[in-house]
Scaffold this motif. Structure first.
Motif: not given
Ligand SMILES: Nc1ncnc2c1ncn2[C@@H]1O[C@H](COP(=O)(O)OP(=O)(O)OP(=O)(O)O)[C@@H](O)[C@H]1O
Ligand SMILES: [Mg+2]
Length: 215
Positions: A14, A40, A88, A143, A172-174
């Motif tokens: 997430a 984690d 997660g 996010t 934003n998705r960036l």
């Molecule tokens: N604002 C954003 N723009 C682009 N990509 C994003 C953004 N936020 C998150 N992501 C992408 O989403 C994916 C999951 O993000 P992240 O690893 O931080 O999640 P997590 O909740 O820590 O996952 P897990 O539960 O496996 O620990 C990654 O590939 C990350 O680069």
């Protein structure tokens, strides 16, 4: 005394680790003394910190639920901000990481499953707050957000219907938020840099200690 920000949601992928990295990098760049606790099993946050070592910070890995609170207490005197990244899935360690938080951020991407788990996590925060007889603010952080899309409208309506508090800034998705996983550097300029600044401003309105200028 330090501020503890726990990043939690039982939804995998997430944006928890991304959010933790952004906050740690941003607060360290401000000159605040920061500590990261990686709770984690997948240790993604630890890997990012160890690989790049870009920002001065203390890193501790801790999966044992019985050791989370003592670790936070041990770090509290020498750090201004402690950010805890969680797994997660709701683990016992997550419950204790929530229980000692000044703020719980609940990352949520644009899917129904993300909303369901955000609601469950908010309930978990409420239970932890009741157990410790203190109030623990919880905010959903959108996010990988895509503004002006139908799905964004659906998700935001569902969050409102569930009575969840959403932080005004949306990440934003960036591509800059993905690049930092390869560069180790959080964005400071452009749209991504502006969003981080805005997120810190939002956090400071919830946690007064972070409203003060950096010591
Ligand atoms: N604002 C954003 N723009 C682009 N990509 C994003 C953004 N936020 C998150 N992501 C992408 O989403 C994916 C999951 O993000 P992240 O690893 O931080 O999640 P997590 O909740 O820590 O996952 P897990 O539960 O496996 O620990 C990654 O590939 C990350 O680069
Ligand atoms: Mg993660």
């Amino acid at each position: 005394m330090s501020t503890v920000i726990t990043i939690a949601t039982s939804k995998g992928g997430a944006g928890k680790t991304t959010t933790a990295e952004l906050l740690l990098g941003a607060y360290a760049s401000q000159g605040r003394r920061v500590a990261a606790i990686d709770a984690d099993l997948n240790h993604s946050l630890s890997d990012w910190i160890n690989r790049f070592d870009q920002y001065p910070m203390t890193l501790r890995q801790e999966l044992d639920e019985a050791k989370i609170i003592p670790l936070v207490e041990a770090l509290a005197d020498d750090h201004d901000v402690i950010v805890i990244d969680t797994a997660g899935a709701a683990t016992q360690a997550t419950v204790f990481a929530i229980g000692c938080a000044d703020l719980v951020l609940i990352p949520c991407q644009l899917s129904s499953a993300d909303v369901v788990e955000a609601a469950k996590t908010t309930q978990l925060v409420a239970s932890a707050a009741a157990m410790s007889r203190q109030s623990i603010p919880a905010r959903v952080l959108l996010t990988d957000y895509q503004p002006n899309t139908v799905i964004a409208g659906h998700v935001e309506s569902e969050l409102v219907a569930c009575g969840l508090d959403v932080i005004p800034t949306k990440l934003n998705r960036l591509v800059a938020f993905k690049e930092m996983t390869f560069t180790g550097t959080i964005p400071t300029d452009g749209g991504a840099g502006a969003l981080i600044t805005s997120l810190l401003r939002d956090v400071a309105t919830i946690v007064p200690a972070l409203n003060t200028p950096c010591p």
